[in-house]
Design a protein around this motif. Structure first.
Motif, mmCIF file in Angstrom:
data_model
loop_
_atom_site.group_PDB
_atom_site.id
_atom_site.type_symbol
_atom_site.label_atom_id
_atom_site.label_comp_id
_atom_site.label_asym_id
_atom_site.label_seq_id
_atom_site.Cartn_x
_atom_site.Cartn_y
_atom_site.Cartn_z
ATOM 1 N N HIS A 217 -14.542 -29.358 8.967
ATOM 2 C CA HIS A 217 -13.934 -29.721 7.814
ATOM 3 C C HIS A 217 -13.117 -28.556 7.199
ATOM 4 O O HIS A 217 -11.999 -28.840 6.681
ATOM 5 C CB HIS A 217 -14.883 -30.271 6.850
ATOM 6 N N LEU A 218 -13.859 -27.440 7.345
ATOM 7 C CA LEU A 218 -13.069 -26.313 6.448
ATOM 8 C C LEU A 218 -12.032 -25.791 7.403
ATOM 9 O O LEU A 218 -10.764 -25.602 6.987
ATOM 10 C CB LEU A 218 -14.048 -25.133 6.581
ATOM 11 N N LEU A 219 -12.052 -25.871 8.786
ATOM 12 C CA LEU A 219 -11.005 -25.111 9.964
ATOM 13 C C LEU A 219 -9.765 -26.275 9.648
ATOM 14 O O LEU A 219 -8.641 -25.779 10.215
ATOM 15 C CB LEU A 219 -11.416 -24.928 10.957
ATOM 16 N N ALA A 220 -9.994 -27.616 9.457
ATOM 17 C CA ALA A 220 -9.081 -28.422 9.503
ATOM 18 C C ALA A 220 -8.090 -28.605 8.121
ATOM 19 O O ALA A 220 -7.222 -29.487 8.231
ATOM 20 C CB ALA A 220 -9.757 -29.937 9.663
ATOM 21 N N GLN A 221 -8.412 -27.703 7.287
ATOM 22 C CA GLN A 221 -7.543 -27.812 6.178
ATOM 23 C C GLN A 221 -6.116 -27.368 6.403
ATOM 24 O O GLN A 221 -6.023 -26.287 7.128
ATOM 25 C CB GLN A 221 -8.053 -26.912 5.105
ATOM 26 N N ASP A 222 -5.136 -27.952 5.792
ATOM 27 C CA ASP A 222 -4.045 -27.821 5.982
ATOM 28 C C ASP A 222 -3.341 -26.837 5.016
ATOM 29 O O ASP A 222 -2.317 -27.169 3.978
ATOM 30 C CB ASP A 222 -3.240 -29.192 6.183
ATOM 31 N N ASP A 223 -3.735 -25.619 5.269
ATOM 32 C CA ASP A 223 -3.497 -24.624 4.290
ATOM 33 C C ASP A 223 -3.212 -23.227 5.016
ATOM 34 O O ASP A 223 -3.484 -23.033 6.271
ATOM 35 C CB ASP A 223 -4.184 -24.305 3.252
ATOM 36 N N ASP A 224 -2.804 -22.259 4.277
ATOM 37 C CA ASP A 224 -2.550 -20.764 5.103
ATOM 38 C C ASP A 224 -3.397 -19.965 4.531
ATOM 39 O O ASP A 224 -3.229 -18.402 4.361
ATOM 40 C CB ASP A 224 -1.206 -20.396 4.831
ATOM 41 N N ILE A 225 -4.783 -20.115 3.873
ATOM 42 C CA ILE A 225 -5.706 -19.137 3.509
ATOM 43 C C ILE A 225 -6.653 -18.537 4.627
ATOM 44 O O ILE A 225 -7.275 -19.202 5.034
ATOM 45 C CB ILE A 225 -6.714 -20.175 2.397
ATOM 46 N N ASN A 226 -6.593 -17.414 4.542
ATOM 47 C CA ASN A 226 -7.479 -16.738 5.138
ATOM 48 C C ASN A 226 -8.961 -16.840 4.806
ATOM 49 O O ASN A 226 -9.191 -16.496 3.683
ATOM 50 C CB ASN A 226 -6.987 -15.132 5.320
ATOM 51 N N SER A 227 -9.872 -16.787 5.765
ATOM 52 C CA SER A 227 -11.424 -17.353 5.046
ATOM 53 C C SER A 227 -12.401 -16.423 5.832
ATOM 54 O O SER A 227 -12.270 -16.118 7.139
ATOM 55 C CB SER A 227 -11.500 -18.633 5.354
#
Length: 377
Positions: A217-227
């Motif tokens: 769920h986290l990796l599937a986020q459509d964003d460019d945020i480094n985590s």
């Protein structure tokens, strides 16, 4: 003191797997993070991980550890033996006694046996689809979790559950839903122990019966945020060849509920590679020949997110059997908690493990128990 994060990191995430009594390990992980002044921006969980996640996201940082301690002390508040002699055989017997008490009596502040066994309940009765009533958990959540704070989205929160009728997996996310105790209870309603939890017009079971980790769920986020991701697993995918039927039962449970981290990260990396190829292809097209939509896509693909995953996996003790996830003794709880605390401190001693991956690397995974680094390209 302000929360710390590595350079270039836009999000610290805490991902919590399901695993019943083993969930105290996750509390120990959070304690080590808290002591290092690393507070999560996003907490996601399944089953007992959902409960821990709610307590963390539903309290300010200065109260989180206290509330976790209250929860775990309450649900393990039962004396098993006054004294346990030294030796694995005695711990095995004590743990077996403890899990028997759980099966017979439930756990305080968590769940209690239904007054009528489901085998003797008529179809459609409230007691016909489960052995236990988790109403005590609802009362505990209302006491220990500030749901107004949780829904304020100061900390992102998501928990996984399964729609009983459709079989579809869903994440209840405070970015999209107003979270109530029932959402947390649904994520932990593992059949046949617990009845499905009604939310709206639908009924939900424990998310672990489909996927026991919220990492996807986290990796599937459509964003460019480094985590920077602390992924906390309670069942190990790797283990010794079983030698007894008890070993078989325990190993089967480990395999069934362990995270598929490699599968998830490989899938994410394949998607990243195709995005990179699409970006390179778009760069070769003259600007005048691009549509507005293609320009937006090109600009979005110019910066793909990177993730550092710190893998923390509970390592089963020699005397723990296949009932380890419903053995709620105070002694075992402290052992699980201390293991999580120690593993996380050891992980954070590797300072370079906390750094963001180089550009276009995608995902870097670190596992303290193997002292290794895995890079997915």
């Amino acid at each position: 003191m302000a929360s710390w994060r590595p350079k270039g990191c836009g999000r610290v995430a805490l991902v919590l797997q399901g695993g019943g009594a083993l969930g105290a390990y996750q509390a120990g992980v959070y304690q080590a993070m808290h002591e290092a002044h690393i507070e999560p921006d996003w907490v996601s969980g399944v089953s007992i991980g959902a409960v821990n996640a709610a307590i963390i996201a539903g309290n300010p940082p200065e109260k989180r550890l206290e509330r976790l301690t209250t929860f775990w002390s309450r649900i393990t508040d039962r004396t098993v033996w006054l004294h346990t002699p030294d030796g694995d055989i005695f711990r095995q017997l004590r743990n077996a006694t403890s899990s028997f008490y759980t099966t017979l009596l439930g756990q305080p502040g968590f769940f209690a046996p239904n007054k009528i066994n489901p085998w003797f309940s008529p179809a459609g009765a409230k007691t016909a689809t489960s052995y236990y009533d988790n109403t005590p958990l609802r009362e505990t959540l209302l006491e220990l979790v500030d749901f107004d704070l949780l829904n304020s989205q100061r900390c992102r929160f998501s928990v996984g559950a399964v729609n009983v009728a459709s079989g579809n997996f869903i994440f209840f996310d405070n970015a999209k839903h107003v979270i109530e105790p029932e959402h947390v209870m649904a994520s932990g309603a593992l059949p046949p122990a617990f009845a499905p939890v009604k939310i709206g017009t639908d009924y939900y079971w424990d998310g672990g019966i489909v996927s026991n980790t919220p990492l996807q769920h986290l990796l599937a986020q459509d964003d460019d945020i480094n985590s920077l991701v602390f992924q906390v697993d309670l069942f190990s995918a790797s283990g010794a060849l079983p030698r007894t039927i008890q070993d078989v039962l325990g190993r089967e449970k480990d395999i069934a509920y362990s995270s598929r981290t490699r599968q998830v990260t490989d899938m994410f990396q394949r998607l990243q590679r195709w995005k990179t190829r699409a970006y390179r292809a778009l760069l070769k097209i003259p600007e005048a020949d691009l549509t507005d939509e293609e320009r937006k896509m090109r600009d979005k693909l110019a910066k793909l997110p990177a993730h550092t995953i710190l893998q923390l996996i509970y390592q089963q003790k020699a005397y723990e059997g296949n009932a380890k996830d419903h053995e709620f003794s105070r002694t075992s709880m402290r052992e699980h908690w201390d293991s999580g605390h120690e593993d996380t401190k050891r992980t954070m001693m590797h300072k370079h493990w906390l750094e963001m991956p180089p550009e276009n690397t995608g995902i870097v995974t670190h596992d303290v128990h193997h002292e290794r680094e895995e890079v997915s390209w």
